[in-house]
Design a protein around this motif. Structure first.
Motif, PDB file in Angstrom:
ATOM      1  N   SER A 101       0.830  -1.199   0.000  1.00 39.31           N
ATOM      2  CA  SER A 101       0.000   0.000   0.000  1.00 39.31           C
ATOM      3  C   SER A 101       0.866   1.253   0.000  1.00 39.31           C
ATOM      4  CB  SER A 101      -0.964   0.008   1.191  1.00 39.31           C
ATOM      5  OG  SER A 101      -0.262   0.125   2.399  1.00 39.31           O
ATOM      6  N   ASN A 139      -2.742  -1.086  -2.853  1.00 38.32           N
ATOM      7  CA  ASN A 139      -3.736  -0.216  -2.232  1.00 38.32           C
ATOM      8  C   ASN A 139      -3.165   1.204  -2.163  1.00 38.32           C
ATOM      9  OD1 ASN A 139      -5.802   0.945  -0.688  1.00 38.32           O
ATOM     10  ND2 ASN A 139      -4.846   0.307   1.223  1.00 38.32           N
ATOM     11  N   TYR A 141      -3.929   5.038  -1.617  1.00 37.66           N
ATOM     12  CA  TYR A 141      -5.009   5.785  -0.970  1.00 37.66           C
ATOM     13  C   TYR A 141      -4.543   7.186  -0.606  1.00 37.66           C
ATOM     14  CZ  TYR A 141      -2.468   4.572   3.282  1.00 37.66           C
ATOM     15  OH  TYR A 141      -1.486   4.440   4.235  1.00 37.66           O
ATOM     16  N   SER A 152      -9.815   5.722  -1.384  1.00 33.72           N
ATOM     17  CA  SER A 152      -9.187   4.841  -2.367  1.00 33.72           C
ATOM     18  C   SER A 152      -8.941   5.566  -3.689  1.00 33.72           C
ATOM     19  CB  SER A 152     -10.103   3.636  -2.612  1.00 33.72           C
ATOM     20  OG  SER A 152      -9.711   2.946  -3.769  1.00 33.72           O
ATOM     21  N   LYS A 154      -8.293   4.005  -6.363  1.00 37.19           N
ATOM     22  CA  LYS A 154      -9.055   3.197  -7.329  1.00 37.19           C
ATOM     23  C   LYS A 154     -10.454   3.776  -7.507  1.00 37.19           C
ATOM     24  CE  LYS A 154     -10.597  -1.498  -8.272  1.00 37.19           C
ATOM     25  NZ  LYS A 154     -10.577  -2.893  -7.827  1.00 37.19           N
ATOM     26  N   LYS A 155     -11.085   4.137  -6.406  1.00 38.37           N
ATOM     27  CA  LYS A 155     -12.436   4.718  -6.452  1.00 38.37           C
ATOM     28  C   LYS A 155     -12.406   6.075  -7.157  1.00 38.37           C
ATOM     29  CE  LYS A 155     -16.730   5.450  -4.413  1.00 38.37           C
ATOM     30  NZ  LYS A 155     -17.319   6.193  -5.510  1.00 38.37           N
TER      31      LYS A 155
END
Length: 162
Positions: A101, A139, A141, A152, A154-155
């Motif tokens: 991460s 991950n 973030y 996130s 990714k989001k």
């Protein structure tokens, strides 16, 4: 042999949020700054080292030296790894450094960069790098301080349709 407790991308490197929030939260005793330019600048290295509490050690490494250290997991203390750029993180991972991460802090406005999320500006190339990191299962973030909820990347990429 000690673990890396936080990988963070933040152009400012060592600053108040790292000192007051992240060090205590993750229980780090060492900060490793990975930056090719800073690794050759002894004057600036001294300034960064003076900016941390005396009980915290600071290592300043080139990307190539950091790759060796991180692959061998040879830090002797619990370490926060700080990088100025997404490109540095990408170089580490492409070289085989295992990173689960990455905390994304501040990346400022510059030529070719557009607002990405809050205080993060990114060029199209940097957005592609973030996408590749996420697609590798890392991950990534956004979280400025530990008290703030992590968001996130990714989001964010999905919301932007990237």
């Amino acid at each position: 042999m000690a673990e890396v407790v936080l990988y963070r991308i933040d152009e400012r490197l060592i600053h108040g949020q790292v000192m007051t929030a992240w060090l205590g939260t993750v229980g780090a005793e060492n900060i490793a700054i990975i930056d090719d330019i800073l690794s050759k600048d002894s004057f600036m290295q001294n300034i960064f080292k003076m900016a941390v509490p005396q009980e915290i050690s600071v290592d300043i490494l080139s990307v190539n030296d950091a790759i060796d250290v991180l692959k061998k997991q040879s830090f002797k203390k619990r370490t926060i790894v700080l990088m100025k750029t997404i490109k540095t993180a990408t170089r580490l991972i492409d070289a085989g450094v295992k990173i689960d991460s990455i905390n994304l802090g501040g990346i400022g406005a510059a030529a070719g960069r557009k607002p990405f999320y809050k205080n993060v500006f990114a060029s199209p190339e940097e957005v592609e790098m973030l996408k590749k990191l996420v697609n590798k299962g890392i991950n990534v973030y956004y979280q400025v301080v530990p008290e703030q909820s992590a968001v996130s990347i990714k989001k964010i990429l999905e919301d932007k349709g990237v």
